[in-house]
Motif scaffolding. Structure first.
Motif, PDB file in Angstrom:
ATOM      1  N   SER A 215      -4.272 -30.181 -14.608  1.00  0.00           N
ATOM      2  CA  SER A 215      -4.213 -31.621 -14.485  1.00  0.00           C
ATOM      3  C   SER A 215      -3.411 -32.170 -15.644  1.00  0.00           C
ATOM      4  CB  SER A 215      -5.615 -32.235 -14.482  1.00  0.00           C
ATOM      5  OG  SER A 215      -5.540 -33.636 -14.423  1.00  0.00           O
ATOM      6  N   SER A 216      -2.405 -32.970 -15.334  1.00  0.00           N
ATOM      7  CA  SER A 216      -1.556 -33.558 -16.359  1.00  0.00           C
ATOM      8  C   SER A 216      -1.792 -35.054 -16.417  1.00  0.00           C
ATOM      9  CB  SER A 216      -0.072 -33.294 -16.075  1.00  0.00           C
ATOM     10  OG  SER A 216       0.180 -31.914 -16.090  1.00  0.00           O
ATOM     11  N   PHE A 217      -2.123 -35.544 -17.591  1.00  0.00           N
ATOM     12  CA  PHE A 217      -2.270 -36.975 -17.787  1.00  0.00           C
ATOM     13  C   PHE A 217      -0.896 -37.585 -18.016  1.00  0.00           C
ATOM     14  CE2 PHE A 217      -6.532 -35.618 -18.544  1.00  0.00           C
ATOM     15  CZ  PHE A 217      -7.327 -36.710 -18.229  1.00  0.00           C
ATOM     16  N   PRO A 218      -0.657 -38.785 -17.558  1.00  0.00           N
ATOM     17  CA  PRO A 218       0.586 -39.461 -17.936  1.00  0.00           C
ATOM     18  C   PRO A 218       0.553 -39.815 -19.409  1.00  0.00           C
ATOM     19  CG  PRO A 218      -0.877 -40.970 -16.771  1.00  0.00           C
ATOM     20  CD  PRO A 218      -1.510 -39.600 -16.691  1.00  0.00           C
ATOM     21  N   ALA A 219       1.662 -40.309 -19.913  1.00  0.00           N
ATOM     22  CA  ALA A 219       1.702 -40.700 -21.315  1.00  0.00           C
ATOM     23  C   ALA A 219       0.626 -41.741 -21.579  1.00  0.00           C
ATOM     24  CB  ALA A 219       3.071 -41.273 -21.650  1.00  0.00           C
ATOM     25  N   LEU A 220      -0.099 -41.586 -22.677  1.00  0.00           N
ATOM     26  CA  LEU A 220      -1.271 -42.390 -22.948  1.00  0.00           C
ATOM     27  C   LEU A 220      -1.072 -43.253 -24.172  1.00  0.00           C
ATOM     28  CD1 LEU A 220      -3.895 -39.600 -22.410  1.00  0.00           C
ATOM     29  CD2 LEU A 220      -3.256 -41.345 -20.787  1.00  0.00           C
ATOM     30  N   GLY A 221      -1.700 -44.416 -24.170  1.00  0.00           N
ATOM     31  CA  GLY A 221      -1.735 -45.251 -25.348  1.00  0.00           C
ATOM     32  C   GLY A 221      -2.990 -44.942 -26.133  1.00  0.00           C
TER      33      GLY A 221
ATOM     34  N   GLN B 148      -2.924 -38.582 -32.586  1.00  0.00           N
ATOM     35  CA  GLN B 148      -1.566 -38.585 -33.095  1.00  0.00           C
ATOM     36  C   GLN B 148      -0.567 -38.384 -31.956  1.00  0.00           C
ATOM     37  OE1 GLN B 148      -1.447 -35.533 -36.072  1.00  0.00           O
ATOM     38  NE2 GLN B 148      -2.611 -36.713 -37.581  1.00  0.00           N
ATOM     39  N   GLU B 149       0.677 -38.725 -32.251  1.00  0.00           N
ATOM     40  CA  GLU B 149       1.727 -38.533 -31.255  1.00  0.00           C
ATOM     41  C   GLU B 149       1.913 -37.052 -30.958  1.00  0.00           C
ATOM     42  OE1 GLU B 149       5.297 -41.360 -31.193  1.00  0.00           O
ATOM     43  OE2 GLU B 149       4.782 -41.261 -33.312  1.00  0.00           O
ATOM     44  N   GLY B 150       2.137 -36.748 -29.703  1.00  0.00           N
ATOM     45  CA  GLY B 150       2.378 -35.367 -29.313  1.00  0.00           C
ATOM     46  C   GLY B 150       1.673 -35.025 -28.019  1.00  0.00           C
ATOM     47  N   THR B 151       1.695 -33.742 -27.679  1.00  0.00           N
ATOM     48  CA  THR B 151       1.089 -33.249 -26.446  1.00  0.00           C
ATOM     49  C   THR B 151      -0.149 -32.426 -26.773  1.00  0.00           C
ATOM     50  OG1 THR B 151       3.256 -33.167 -25.371  1.00  0.00           O
ATOM     51  CG2 THR B 151       1.486 -31.902 -24.354  1.00  0.00           C
TER      52      THR B 151
ATOM     53  N   SER C  87       0.551 -38.170 -25.858  1.00  0.00           N
ATOM     54  CA  SER C  87       0.337 -39.458 -26.507  1.00  0.00           C
ATOM     55  C   SER C  87       1.593 -39.858 -27.261  1.00  0.00           C
ATOM     56  CB  SER C  87      -0.861 -39.384 -27.465  1.00  0.00           C
ATOM     57  OG  SER C  87      -0.630 -38.426 -28.481  1.00  0.00           O
ATOM     58  N   CYS C  88       1.942 -41.125 -27.186  1.00  0.00           N
ATOM     59  CA  CYS C  88       3.135 -41.624 -27.870  1.00  0.00           C
ATOM     60  C   CYS C  88       2.936 -43.084 -28.219  1.00  0.00           C
ATOM     61  CB  CYS C  88       4.379 -41.426 -27.013  1.00  0.00           C
ATOM     62  SG  CYS C  88       4.281 -42.192 -25.385  1.00  0.00           S
ATOM     63  N   LEU C  89       3.818 -43.589 -29.072  1.00  0.00           N
ATOM     64  CA  LEU C  89       3.771 -44.974 -29.508  1.00  0.00           C
ATOM     65  C   LEU C  89       4.947 -45.730 -28.902  1.00  0.00           C
ATOM     66  CD1 LEU C  89       2.937 -44.475 -33.294  1.00  0.00           C
ATOM     67  CD2 LEU C  89       1.368 -45.206 -31.490  1.00  0.00           C
ATOM     68  N   PRO C  90       4.742 -46.982 -28.513  1.00  0.00           N
ATOM     69  CA  PRO C  90       5.859 -47.756 -27.974  1.00  0.00           C
ATOM     70  C   PRO C  90       6.913 -48.017 -29.050  1.00  0.00           C
ATOM     71  CG  PRO C  90       3.897 -49.125 -28.223  1.00  0.00           C
ATOM     72  CD  PRO C  90       3.473 -47.731 -28.485  1.00  0.00           C
ATOM     73  N   ALA C  91       8.161 -48.020 -28.642  1.00  0.00           N
ATOM     74  CA  ALA C  91       9.281 -48.267 -29.557  1.00  0.00           C
ATOM     75  C   ALA C  91      10.505 -48.605 -28.722  1.00  0.00           C
ATOM     76  CB  ALA C  91       9.554 -47.053 -30.435  1.00  0.00           C
ATOM     77  N   PHE C  92      11.481 -49.279 -29.336  1.00  0.00           N
ATOM     78  CA  PHE C  92      12.715 -49.516 -28.613  1.00  0.00           C
ATOM     79  C   PHE C  92      13.899 -48.948 -29.378  1.00  0.00           C
ATOM     80  CE2 PHE C  92      13.451 -52.919 -31.478  1.00  0.00           C
ATOM     81  CZ  PHE C  92      12.396 -53.813 -31.416  1.00  0.00           C
ATOM     82  N   ILE C  93      14.973 -48.702 -28.632  1.00  0.00           N
ATOM     83  CA  ILE C  93      16.174 -48.048 -29.162  1.00  0.00           C
ATOM     84  C   ILE C  93      17.035 -49.077 -29.891  1.00  0.00           C
ATOM     85  CG2 ILE C  93      18.247 -46.747 -28.544  1.00  0.00           C
ATOM     86  CD1 ILE C  93      16.748 -45.697 -26.114  1.00  0.00           C
ATOM     87  N   GLU C  94      17.576 -48.675 -31.050  1.00  0.00           N
ATOM     88  CA  GLU C  94      18.411 -49.573 -31.849  1.00  0.00           C
ATOM     89  C   GLU C  94      19.876 -49.158 -31.826  1.00  0.00           C
ATOM     90  OE1 GLU C  94      16.866 -50.428 -35.719  1.00  0.00           O
ATOM     91  OE2 GLU C  94      14.784 -50.210 -35.086  1.00  0.00           O
TER      92      GLU C  94
ATOM     93  N   SER D  20      10.232 -45.044 -25.430  1.00  0.00           N
ATOM     94  CA  SER D  20       9.107 -44.200 -25.034  1.00  0.00           C
ATOM     95  C   SER D  20       8.863 -44.335 -23.544  1.00  0.00           C
ATOM     96  CB  SER D  20       7.839 -44.591 -25.813  1.00  0.00           C
ATOM     97  OG  SER D  20       7.359 -45.848 -25.356  1.00  0.00           O
ATOM     98  N   CYS D  21       7.971 -43.490 -23.035  1.00  0.00           N
ATOM     99  CA  CYS D  21       7.631 -43.559 -21.614  1.00  0.00           C
ATOM    100  C   CYS D  21       6.486 -44.527 -21.353  1.00  0.00           C
ATOM    101  CB  CYS D  21       7.282 -42.175 -21.087  1.00  0.00           C
ATOM    102  SG  CYS D  21       6.152 -41.244 -22.114  1.00  0.00           S
ATOM    103  N   LEU D  22       6.033 -45.231 -22.391  1.00  0.00           N
ATOM    104  CA  LEU D  22       5.012 -46.262 -22.237  1.00  0.00           C
ATOM    105  C   LEU D  22       5.673 -47.630 -22.116  1.00  0.00           C
ATOM    106  CD1 LEU D  22       2.336 -45.327 -24.929  1.00  0.00           C
ATOM    107  CD2 LEU D  22       2.057 -45.201 -22.469  1.00  0.00           C
ATOM    108  N   PRO D  23       5.135 -48.523 -21.318  1.00  0.00           N
ATOM    109  CA  PRO D  23       5.664 -49.890 -21.328  1.00  0.00           C
ATOM    110  C   PRO D  23       5.373 -50.555 -22.662  1.00  0.00           C
ATOM    111  CG  PRO D  23       3.656 -49.748 -20.008  1.00  0.00           C
ATOM    112  CD  PRO D  23       4.025 -48.349 -20.357  1.00  0.00           C
TER     113      PRO D  23
END
Length: 315
Positions: free
Chosen positions: A3-9, A77-80, A109-116, A174-177
């Motif tokens: 079972s794979s969870f989607p990216a989580l906050g 923490q961020e990662g799989t 798990s990942c943190l939201p961020a935008f590309i610069e 990131s893959c999170l909104p």
């Protein structure tokens, strides 16, 4: 089973279903539970392994019945994170999966961020440096351009009282909104109300889907023939309880100048003198004839002394 969870906050949960016709008991197989007795697991109502919590740990299922197993995931923490669990059914064939029916839990798990990356943000416009700025401004055909070393977007060729739009892409890294707040601020010492009437921003807030982008639109309306400047800022909204996330913002300067149409009258010149048309006032609807006058300069008369043929031609 896997079972794979989607990216989580901060937290997420999944529901698993098991169907059988006998007593069901599921234990954990892995570093966190390899030395835990099965009886101890049977008496617990939940079991934690890594970022996962499974409940209940045991139960009985009637014939053709079903039991819902709840899996909660608290992202750290961020990662799989990947954990191996096993489901054990009492009275089953010991030769069939003697260590239990394997079940894998995977979560990222990942943190939201935008590309610069400015090549993505200003995808529609030329990007240049201040060294060749004047040449670029004269040759640019679109709404404007971006000056990399000055971190400045310049509106070009905007007539006073007219509108010009610029579009800036906000990419989600990131893959999170993620939620973003947009604003336009004046330079120090200038009034906010004046800037708001010259530079208009839409929208003021946006939700950017995971691994996608949204577009911010700035409209420039110069009221007079002069330079105007403001500061554009996009700030990432930090989710509540996300203490490890650092604030992230994107900012650059926007400038533009109102232009008035200008007409330059240039008298025509010919190799051997000036020519013009002389006309009096004319009545609407009439087509009067105009006499073409020719006049030669002094230097031409001097040239005629050496060239009789040319003098006769212009005399």
């Amino acid at each position: 089973m896997e079972s794979s969870f989607p990216a989580l906050g901060l937290a997420a949960w999944a529901q698993l279903q098991a169907k059988a016709g006998c007593t069901l008991c599921w234990g954990a197989q892995g570093t966190a539970s390899s030395h835990q007795p099965l009886l101890e697991l049977f008496l617990q109502d939940h079991h934690s392994l890594g970022m996962f919590t499974v409940s209940p740990c045991s139960g009985s299922i009637g014939p053709w019945g079903q039991q819902e197993i709840r899996v909660e995931c608290l992202a750290g923490q961020e990662g799989t994170c990947e954990e191996q669990l096993s489901i054990d059914i009492t009275g089953r064939d010991p030769k069939d999966n003697p260590l239990g029916i394997a079940f894998t839990l995977i979560a990222q798990s990942c943190l939201p961020a935008f590309i610069e990356d400015v090549t993505l943000i200003f995808e529609e416009y030329p990007i240049c440096s201040s060294t060749n700025l004047e040449h670029k401004l004269q040759s640019v055909e679109g709404t404007g351009l971006y000056v990399r070393d000055e971190k400045r977007f310049i509106f070009s060729k905007v007539q006073v009282g007219q509108e010009a739009e610029a579009h800036f892409n906000i990419y989600n890294a990131s893959c999170l909104p993620c939620n973003v707040v947009l604003s336009i601020k004046p330079l120090p010492g200038e009034e906010q109300s004046l800037i708001n009437s010259i530079f208009k921003l839409h929208p003021l807030k946006m939700s950017v889907p995971g691994s996608s982008y949204a577009v911010a639109t700035v409209t420039f309306i110069p009221p007079e023939e002069q330079n105007y400047t403001c500061i554009f800022r996009a700030s990432l909204v930090i989710p509540k309880g996300c203490v490890e996330m650092k604030p992230q913002s994107l900012s650059f300067t926007i400038s533009g100048k109102g232009q008035e149409p200008q007409l330059a009258v240039v008298c025509p010149s010919f190799p051997y003198g000036w020519s013009w048309l002389e006309a009096d006032g004319m009545r609407a609807g009439h087509q009067p004839e105009v006499k073409l006058l020719k006049w030669c300069c002094v230097w031409r008369w001097q040239a005629c002394e050496d060239s009789k043929r040319a003098c006769n031609h212009w005399g």
